[in-house]
Design an enzyme around this catalytic site. Sequence first.
Site, PDB file in Angstrom:
ATOM      1  N   GLU A 182      15.043 -51.633  -0.197  1.00 45.30           N
ATOM      2  CA  GLU A 182      16.232 -51.620   0.892  1.00 45.30           C
ATOM      3  C   GLU A 182      15.799 -50.392   2.169  1.00 45.30           C
ATOM      4  OE1 GLU A 182      16.764 -51.867  -2.203  1.00 45.30           O
ATOM      5  OE2 GLU A 182      17.582 -53.403  -2.315  1.00 45.30           O
ATOM      6  N   HIS A 207      27.965 -54.476  -8.723  1.00 43.55           N
ATOM      7  CA  HIS A 207      28.188 -55.669  -7.711  1.00 43.55           C
ATOM      8  C   HIS A 207      29.378 -55.820  -7.242  1.00 43.55           C
ATOM      9  CE1 HIS A 207      24.437 -56.420 -10.243  1.00 43.55           C
ATOM     10  NE2 HIS A 207      24.061 -57.140  -9.420  1.00 43.55           N
TER      11      HIS A 207
HETATM   12  C1  LIG Z   1      17.962 -51.579  -5.262  1.00 46.94           C
HETATM   13  C2  LIG Z   1      18.152 -53.056  -5.872  1.00 46.94           C
HETATM   14  N1  LIG Z   1      18.076 -54.055  -4.829  1.00 46.94           N
HETATM   15  C3  LIG Z   1      18.248 -55.402  -5.189  1.00 46.94           C
HETATM   16  C4  LIG Z   1      18.739 -55.709  -6.524  1.00 46.94           C
HETATM   17  C5  LIG Z   1      19.062 -57.242  -6.826  1.00 46.94           C
HETATM   18  N2  LIG Z   1      17.881 -57.705  -7.893  1.00 46.94           N
HETATM   19  C6  LIG Z   1      18.196 -57.700  -9.086  1.00 46.94           C
HETATM   20  S1  LIG Z   1      17.045 -58.161  -9.833  1.00 46.94           S
HETATM   21  C7  LIG Z   1      16.089 -58.430  -8.605  1.00 46.94           C
HETATM   22  C8  LIG Z   1      14.718 -58.732  -8.785  1.00 46.94           C
HETATM   23  C9  LIG Z   1      13.892 -57.941  -9.647  1.00 46.94           C
HETATM   24  O1  LIG Z   1      12.650 -58.350  -9.824  1.00 46.94           O
HETATM   25  P1  LIG Z   1      11.558 -57.613 -10.860  1.00 46.94           P
HETATM   26  O2  LIG Z   1      11.460 -56.110 -10.753  1.00 46.94           O
HETATM   27  O3  LIG Z   1      10.157 -58.246 -10.997  1.00 46.94           O
HETATM   28  O4  LIG Z   1      12.116 -57.739 -12.460  1.00 46.94           O
HETATM   29  P2  LIG Z   1      12.489 -59.091 -13.165  1.00 46.94           P
HETATM   30  O5  LIG Z   1      13.792 -59.711 -12.832  1.00 46.94           O
HETATM   31  O6  LIG Z   1      11.544 -60.108 -12.690  1.00 46.94           O
HETATM   32  O7  LIG Z   1      12.293 -58.823 -14.529  1.00 46.94           O
HETATM   33  C10 LIG Z   1      16.710 -57.889  -7.479  1.00 46.94           C
HETATM   34  C11 LIG Z   1      16.118 -57.871  -6.015  1.00 46.94           C
HETATM   35  C12 LIG Z   1      18.924 -54.612  -7.334  1.00 46.94           C
HETATM   36  N3  LIG Z   1      19.511 -54.834  -8.762  1.00 46.94           N
HETATM   37  N4  LIG Z   1      18.700 -53.487  -6.987  1.00 46.94           N
END
Ligand SMILES: Cc1ncc(C[n+]2csc(CCOP(=O)(O)OP(=O)(O)O)c2C)c(N)n1
Lengths: 325, 325, 371, 371
Positions: A60, A129
Amino acid sequence: MANLTLIQAVNDGLRTVMKADDSVVVFGEDVGPKGGVFLATEGLTADFGESRCFDTPLSEDGIIGTAVGMAMNGLRPVAEIQFQDFIFPAFDQIVSEAAKLRYRSGGQYTAPMVIRTPYGGGIRGGLYHSQSGEAYFAHTAGLKVVIPSTPHDAKGLLIASIQDPDPVLFMEPKALYRAVKGEVPEGEYTVDLSTLRTVRQGGDVTIYCYGAMVPVVERAAAQAAEQRGIECLVVDLRTLMPLDEEGVLEAAKQTGRVVVVHEAPRFCGYGAEISALIAEHCIEYMEAPVRRVTGFDTPFPNTLEHHYLPDDRRVLDAIEAVYDF
Amino acid sequence: MANLTLIQAVNDGLRTVMKADDSVVVFGEDVGPKGGVFLATEGLTADFGESRCFDTPLSEDGIIGTAVGMAMNGLRPVAEIQFQDFIFPAFDQIVSEAAKLRYRSGGQYTAPMVIRTPYGGGIRGGLYHSQSGEAYFAHTAGLKVVIPSTPHDAKGLLIASIQDPDPVLFMEPKALYRAVKGEVPEGEYTVDLSTLRTVRQGGDVTIYCYGAMVPVVERAAAQAAEQRGIECLVVDLRTLMPLDEEGVLEAAKQTGRVVVVHEAPRFCGYGAEISALIAEHCIEYMEAPVRRVTGFDTPFPNTLEHHYLPDDRRVLDAIEAVYDF
Amino acid sequence: MTDMLTVLAPDGATKKGFEADLPDAELLHCYRTMLLVRSFDEICLKLQRAGRIGFSIPNLGIEATQVGAASALRESDWIFPSYRDFGMALYHGIPAVEMMHNMFGNAEDSAKGRQMPVHFSFVEPIHFYSISSPIGTHLPHAVGAAHASKLRGEDTVHLVSFGDGGTSSLGFHSGMNFAAVWKSPVVFLCQNNGYAISCPSDHQTASDGYAVKAEAYGMPHATVDGNDLFAVRQAVLEAAERARRGEGPTLIEAVTFRMGGHSTSDDPTKYVPAELVEEWKQKDPVDRFRRFLERKGLLTPEQDEAMRADTLAEIDRAAKAAEATAAPGLETIFSDVFAEVPNHIRKQGEFLFDLSQRRGEADAGDGEFPL
Amino acid sequence: MTDMLTVLAPDGATKKGFEADLPDAELLHCYRTMLLVRSFDEICLKLQRAGRIGFSIPNLGIEATQVGAASALRESDWIFPSYRDFGMALYHGIPAVEMMHNMFGNAEDSAKGRQMPVHFSFVEPIHFYSISSPIGTHLPHAVGAAHASKLRGEDTVHLVSFGDGGTSSLGFHSGMNFAAVWKSPVVFLCQNNGYAISCPSDHQTASDGYAVKAEAYGMPHATVDGNDLFAVRQAVLEAAERARRGEGPTLIEAVTFRMGGHSTSDDPTKYVPAELVEEWKQKDPVDRFRRFLERKGLLTPEQDEAMRADTLAEIDRAAKAAEATAAPGLETIFSDVFAEVPNHIRKQGEFLFDLSQRRGEADAGDGEFPL
Ligand SMILES: Cc1ncc(C[n+]2csc(CCOP(=O)(O)OP(=O)(O)O)c2C)c(N)n1
Ligand SMILES: Cc1ncc(C[n+]2csc(CCOP(=O)(O)OP(=O)(O)O)c2C)c(N)n1
Ligand SMILES: [Mg+2]
Ligand SMILES: [Mg+2]
C-alpha cells in the site's frame, strides 16, 4: 438512467472518467484481471488495456507513493486500497506526502488523486476487514474525505473526486455495495464535494450520518415517526472534509435535538467534531444533550458484530432519549 | 529531590526502571552513543551496555514491530521515535498490531511496551518536526496515550507507562524539554495513568489542556485573574487515554464555561472529544459555548509558527469570550 | 566492497584510456558548482551560528557525487533530491538566492516559509522536487512520476537521491520494487556517506555495501567512488541511457563520506572516529577535481583563488538579499492546503488576521484577510 | 530459478544418499498431518458452502511445506504463521477442535470470536502466534521475540512464515533488515505458492525468485522444492541450527503452488491458467510422500484409506463439536482491549448489556454486566 447497485455505480463512474480522460489510471491489488475483490474494477483492464487498469505488488505504501508521483506528473491516478483496514501501511504516504505536498511546495507540486477504499462492518470481517477510519483522515489537513451512501452519489461524487485538484479519500460503504440499488444517470455528472444531502425532513430531532449508517438511520427515523410521531431531519454528510458546516449548524438549529451516528469507535471519532461544532456554535439552541450512537471503543469483533454496529434500535433509543429529555 | 528539566526527568525515569528491571530495553534511532537527538537517552548505553540501549536501522516500522515482538516475549521495550512526525511509517504496527494484539488473541499475547516520542511545535521545525498526533492515537482502541507537562509527571508517568501491561504512547512536549524545571523525587514513583491534574483552582472558567499548552494556559489564566478578575480552573489532562472522564465532567460543571486548548489542528482534534463529552453529559450546566483554542486546520508552517500555535493571548481571548457570553 | 568504479585518482590523474566527455567550459562549471556548494555551506554555517537561520545541512565531502550526478541529466529530467543535494540544484542553474530564500523562510521562498531550511522546491529550470523531511518517501514518488513519463512515451529520466540510512526506509523497498516490476525510467542514487545521523553502516545493514540491495529487486546496480565526479557521472549517464532506452531502473551506490556533522545541530565527534575523518580528508573530492583541472591546464592556482572568492561573494550576496526580504504574509498559513480555501480554513484565517490587527502587528497587512 | 533443493522425486524415490532422519512413527505422523490438513480444508469448504462458517483458506498443494517446516522445530520454538499454515499447528498437536472453535468464532475460540476464521492463536503446546490479517506485520514481531530469546541466552528459534506477496510488504523489509543486523535467531520461510490472490510473481517482483532477496540484507538463503517435505525440513533444520548457534537468520523460499483459490471467496479460474494447475497436479506433495512411505513399506493402500477416513472423521467431529458450542458472551466485546476495562468501555458494555436485556436477547446472560 439505469438502476444500479452501489458497486455498479462505482464501476460506471470509473468507466465514465476513463473514457473521457486518458490521464486517468486505475491500479491497486487485484484490480486487473480479477476486477477487484468486490468487482469494482471489473472489466476495466479488458476494456481499457493494461496501461489504464493494472495490478500492483502487495504494498500500500508503494501504491499510494507511486500515485503521488503520477499525480504530480500529469496523470489522474485512482488507487484502490483493498480494504480500508489495509490503508495503514500507506498512512505515511497519505498523511505526510499526499496531504502536504501542495502546502510544502508552495503549490509547485500537487497531488490530484483519489484513493478508493471499501470500509465498514457488516460482512463478518472481524478486526481487519471492518474498520471505519474516517476520523484519522478528516483530522489530516490537506485531504478531502468523501463517503457516498447511494448509487447516484457514489458515481457523482467519484467523478467529482477524480476531477478534483486535491487528494481525495473516497470511502465506499462495503455493506451497501449490493444492498442498495437506485437510479444512476448515464454519462458524466458530478455531485458537489461540500454539500450535505437531506435524506428526510422533520422538525423534532436532527440526525447526522453517512455511508452505511444512512439506511439504518432511515429505518430508525421511520419507526420514530410511526411509533411515536417523532419527525426526524436526517442528514447524510457525504463529504466529511470539507464539511458543509453551515448546513450542519442549520440542521441542528432546526430541531435543537441532535443524534450523531457512525460505525467507528466513539472516542475522538468523527461524531465528536459534529458535537463540538454544535457546542461551539449553537449550544444555545440545544434542548437536549447531543447523543452519539457509534461503534464501541474496542477493536471490531467478529461473531458479535451485529451487537457492535449501531442498528435501528440503538438509533431509535437515542432519538427517543433526546426527544424525551 | 532534585531540580530537573523535563528531559532530565525523562532520562532519570529511564535509568530508574532500567536499574530496577533487567527486562527494560531502550532503542531507536541515535539513542545509543549519541544519546538521542534531544539527549533523552544520554549515557544509557555507557551505563547499561549496548544490549540495554541500542541504535536501530532507520525504520520506524521495524522499531515498533520488533518492540511488539520483544514485548510479547518477556521484555519491556521502550522504543523512541525521533520525532512524532516520523511515527507514521509505524502507524500500521501501532494501530493494527500493538493496539489490537491482546484483543485479537483473547489475551494470549500482549504488548506491554512504551513508545516515547517528542511532539509539538515551538522549535521552528515546520511541517515535519512540529506535529501533535494525539487524536490519531486516542481514537485507536487498545492504546494508552500519555502527555506530561512537568518534570515530576514526566518521570512518574513514564515509570507507570513502562510498568503498565498495555502499549502506551508517551508523547513528550519538546518545547518544554529545557523550558521547564521542577522538583523530581529520587528513585521509583509512579503517577496514576488515569487522573487529571488540577493546575489552578477557579470558579469562573474551566480550561482543559495538556503538554506544552499547560504553561501557556497558566499564563493566560494569570492574566485573566489580574486583568479581569476571572478565576480559571485549569486542568492538565495528562492521560488522554484512558481519560479521567468523571474528572473532566466535574470540572466543567464547576464553572459552566469551558475552553479547550491544544496545538493540533482543530478538526477532529482531541478537543472535539472533550466538547462532545460535555455536550453529551453536562450541556445543561453550560452557560456559554464551548470554545476550542487550537492549531489551525492546515499543515504546520515554519516561519510563522508563532502565529499558528495557540498563545496566551489567544487563550485569554477565549476565556473572556466564554466569560462575557 | 565489490568493485568500485574510480576514474580520478587523488592526485588528479585519470584512469588510462579515460577521456572526459565534457567540454572545458562544462568541466569548469562542475568545479565552480562544487565551490558554490562549499561556499553555501560555509555561509549557512556562519548564519546558523549567528542565530540568523535556524538550521543547515553540511555538504562537505560529498560535492562530487551531487555534481557528477547532476551533470549526467538533461533539463527535461526530474531530480528527486534529498536535503543534502545543494549541488544538484546549483549545477542546473537554480539561483543561490532562491535557495537562500528558503534558508530564511521568507516571502520569496518558493515554499512560502512553510518548510525548514534545506527543504527546497523548484520546477524551473529543472524539476527539483519538493523535499520533505520523512526519509525515503520520495522514492515511490520518483517511480510514479517516471511511470507517467513512460506512459506518455517521453524519454524523461527521474533521478532520486537518498542516503545509506534511506535504504532501510519503507519507500526504498516499495520504490525499488515497483520500479523494477514496471521498468520505470528511474535512477536510484544511494549516497553512502558512512552515517545516518550517528548510525554507522554496520548498524544500518548487514549487507556488503548498499548497491547489492538491488539484487532483491532484480535490478542492475553499480558501485562508484562518490568522491570522483567522473565516476559518478559515468554511472549515472549509463543508468540514464538504459532508462531512456526503456530498459528500466538502476541502483547506483556512491561511496563517499560526510565530513561535517549531520546538521548544524549535531556534534559528530561523539560518534565518528577521528581517524576516519583524517582518512577521508585525503580523498577530498574538490581537491581531486582541482588537480585534474590543473593537470589539464584549465585552472591555475590564481584562477582557483579568484573563483573561490567569487563563489563566496555570490553566496554572500544571495544570503544578504534573502535576509533583507520580508517574512511571508499571514495568509500563507492558510493557502495551499487545498487548491481553494474551504470555509472553515478561511474563517480561521480571518480570525488570525483580525487578532493580529488588534495586536497591532505589522505583518497582518491592511484591511481584509486576503484569501 | 537458482538451484532448488529437492530430495523426494514425484514417484516417491529419494535422492541417492538421502536417509530420512525421522523415526518411522514420525514419518507417519507427518503424513497423517498432511491428511488432516486436507480433511480440514475439505470440511471447511463444505461448511462455508453451506453457510455455516463465513470463510476459509484452502491449503491444497502446500501441505508439505507446512509440515516439513514444522517438523524441524522444537516445542520450545515459536511459530509466527500465516493464515495458510494449518499444518504447522496440527503437526505440533494443536487439537483440530481448537482450530474449529476459531472457524466458528464461538465461546471456546481462543480468540473469543473476535477474529475471522483461520486467524488462530495458541500458546500451547507450542507458541503458534496470533494471526492478523495485515500482510507482513508479523515478520518484525518474530524478530523482536527472537531478540528477546537471544538476550536471555535461550536457544529458541523463531520461524516466521509468509507468502510470495508478503515479500513486498513493509514488514518483510524491516524484519529482514533488523534480523540480519541483530543476528536474530529467526528462520524466514517464504512460501512461494505462485500467487498473491490474483497477482502472479512477475507482477510481484522482477527478481528471479524470492530467496535472492536475502542478498539485500546480507542474509544466507536457500531455495527448496516446497512440495518435498524432506527438502523443506532439511532447509529449516539447517537454518534453525545456524540460528541456535548464534549465527543469525536465514531466508528459505519454498517453491510450491496454491491448488485452490485464494480463499473460499475467490474464483481462481479468472486468472490462473488451467495448464499451470495441471502441471502442478503432477507434483502433489501428499501423493509424493505417500509413495515414499509405500516404497519404504510403512504404508499400504488399505492403511492409507483407513488413515484418510480417520482424519476426515476426526475433523468432522471437531467441526460438529465447534458448531454445537455457543457464541461468545457479550462481555467479550469489551474485555481484552486493555488488561483492565477502563470506565468508558465499561459503561459502553453496561449499555449494551442493558439494551440486550430490554430486547430479550438470550446472549445477554443474566443480571449485571459481568466486567
Ligand atoms: C497489508 C495488506 N494488504 C492487502 C491484504 C489483502 N490480502 C490478503 S491475502 C493477500 C495476498 C497474499 O499473498 P501471499 O503473501 O502470496 O500469500 P498467500 O495467500 O499466497 O499464501 C492480500 C493482498 C492484506 N491482508 N494485508
Ligand atoms: C522517517 C524518518 N525517520 C527519522 C528521521 C530523522 N532523520 C533525519 S536524517 C536521518 C538520517 C538519514 O541518514 P541517511 O539516509 O544516511 O542520509 P544522510 O543524512 O547521511 O545524507 C534521520 C534518522 C526522518 N527524517 N525521517
Ligand atoms: Mg548517510
Ligand atoms: Mg502466494
